[in-house]
Design an enzyme around this catalytic site. Structure first.
Site, short mmCIF file in Angstrom:
data_model
loop_
_atom_site.label_atom_id
_atom_site.label_comp_id
_atom_site.label_asym_id
_atom_site.label_seq_id
_atom_site.Cartn_x
_atom_site.Cartn_y
_atom_site.Cartn_z
N ARG A 153 -3.35 44.83 22.02
CA ARG A 153 -3.64 44.08 23.13
C ARG A 153 -3.04 45.30 24.17
O ARG A 153 -2.07 45.82 23.87
CB ARG A 153 -3.32 42.91 23.29
CG ARG A 153 -4.11 41.75 22.56
CD ARG A 153 -3.43 40.51 22.77
NE ARG A 153 -3.78 39.78 21.73
CZ ARG A 153 -3.43 39.18 20.62
NH1 ARG A 153 -2.33 39.78 20.08
NH2 ARG A 153 -4.18 38.26 19.78
N LYS A 176 0.99 37.27 20.85
CA LYS A 176 0.95 36.18 21.51
C LYS A 176 1.73 34.96 20.94
O LYS A 176 1.93 34.95 19.82
CB LYS A 176 -0.44 35.52 21.54
CG LYS A 176 -1.41 36.22 22.61
CD LYS A 176 -2.93 35.45 22.39
CE LYS A 176 -3.90 36.38 23.57
NZ LYS A 176 -5.11 35.64 23.62
N HIS A 244 -9.26 46.08 26.45
CA HIS A 244 -9.63 45.42 25.51
C HIS A 244 -11.07 45.59 24.65
O HIS A 244 -11.13 45.49 23.46
CB HIS A 244 -9.91 43.84 25.96
CG HIS A 244 -9.37 42.76 25.12
ND1 HIS A 244 -8.30 42.48 24.84
CD2 HIS A 244 -10.21 41.79 24.49
CE1 HIS A 244 -8.24 41.36 23.83
NE2 HIS A 244 -9.37 40.83 23.73
N HIS A 270 -4.82 37.78 14.93
CA HIS A 270 -5.41 36.65 15.18
C HIS A 270 -4.80 35.51 14.23
O HIS A 270 -4.66 35.70 13.22
CB HIS A 270 -6.90 36.64 14.68
CG HIS A 270 -7.65 37.79 15.98
ND1 HIS A 270 -8.76 38.27 15.25
CD2 HIS A 270 -7.58 38.00 17.07
CE1 HIS A 270 -9.25 38.69 16.28
NE2 HIS A 270 -8.46 38.77 17.27
N TYR A 279 -16.61 39.66 14.77
CA TYR A 279 -16.97 41.16 14.55
C TYR A 279 -17.79 41.62 13.48
O TYR A 279 -18.38 42.70 13.39
CB TYR A 279 -15.52 42.01 14.27
CG TYR A 279 -14.54 41.78 15.43
CD1 TYR A 279 -14.73 42.46 16.69
CD2 TYR A 279 -13.60 41.03 15.25
CE1 TYR A 279 -13.98 42.57 17.68
CE2 TYR A 279 -12.73 40.76 16.43
CZ TYR A 279 -12.75 41.77 17.46
OH TYR A 279 -11.81 41.58 18.44
#
Length: 298
Positions: A153, A176, A244, A270, A279
């Protein structure tokens, strides 16, 4: 307790106790503030409105966002459910009004991505500019190579420290929720990084640990990365995309090249495999197109 104090305590909960990213904390607190402002417009006593907060209030607040995309509405719903649950847990409300608040199903469409040929053209353009101009153009090339090579990211890119660069061509990335992961990158990104680190020695002033710096010698801002990408996509003559989209492009191209979903999930960081599965439809479209062109009974 005052509304401002309640919101400050909620922000502390998100940032310190839950360890959410600065971006997520800001977004969630802004949603909570938006709800408070909405209640203020419909009541003389906001604190009292919070105490007796009901599902109907949350639905009315969501309705005030009419016209937003389904993905945005889903984010609004998730954020306000978090706030409602926290209010109830801390006895600011009589019930958890958000527990039964349903989110609209978010669109599963991916933003525009670059084809492999377009990505190559973009990076070749960035490399040529770096060789011609040197200096910050080398930084720009290294940033784009790293974004595409690793799929990280933009917040993770600007947060990289020199200690994040490992000798085996991998990155130690803090993602994250302060979750750490190891991400590999390839030879072109390594070569770009080596050139940038040489240039960086003459630029670094303040943030001595930061990998990517602005002209003032401070850690680069995500907005500057987007500005750089805007400039280089225009120069390369490829579709205008944000950072992104390079992450989405990397994931799609990994799957097209035969990588398995679990590996891509680990690279992207993820928490759910379902997020990564978005995807696969891009790869499936590519397979259907190839089938239609090549199979005699397509």
């Amino acid at each position: 307790m005052s509304i401002d104090r309640i919101l400050a305590d909620y922000e502390h909960e998100l940032a310190v106790r839950r360890g959410l990213s600065e971006h997520t904390v800001t977004a969630y607190v802004n949603e909570a503030r938006s709800l408070v402002d909405f209640l203020e417009q419909h009541s003389d006593d906001v604190a009292g409105s919070l105490e007796y907060l009901e599902l109907a209030d949350l639905r009315s607040w969501l309705a005030s966002h009419h016209g937003h995309s389904r993905a945005s509405m889903a984010r609004h719903s998730a954020a306000i459910r978090s706030f409602s649950a926290w209010l109830y847990k801390n006895e600011y409300t009589k019930i958890d009004a958000g527990r039964r608040l349903k989110s609209p199903r978010a669109d599963n469409e991916l933003p525009q991505i670059l084809t492999e040929a377009q990505a190559k053209k973009l990076l070749d353009t960035a490399e040529q500019r770096a060789q011609d101009e040197g200096g910050m153009a080398v930084r720009d090339w290294a940033m784009l190579e790293m974004l595409y090579a690793s799929g990280i990211r933009v917040s993770e890119l600007v947060g990289l420290n020199t200690a994040s660069l490992r000798p085996d061509s991998t990155l130690r990335v803090l993602g994250k929720g302060n979750k750490e992961r190891i991400v590999p990158y390839g030879r072109p990104a390594r070569e770009a990084m080596m050139q940038w680190l040489t240039v960086r020695q003459d630029v670094v002033k303040h943030d001595k640990d930061a990998v990517f710096l602005g002209e003032a010698g401070k850690r680069i801002d995500p907005r500057m990365v987007r500005t750089v990408l805007d400039r280089l996509t225009a120069l390369a003559g490829v579709p205008r995309v944000g950072p992104h989209a390079l992450r989405h492009s990397a994931a799609t191209h990994l799957l097209n090249g035969g990588s398995d979903l679990r590996s891509v999930q680990e690279v992207l960081g993820h928490s759910s495999l379902g997020t990564t599965q978005r995807y696969t439809h891009v790869s499936a479209e590519r397979l259907r197109a190839a089938f239609g062109q090549a199979h005699p009974r397509a």
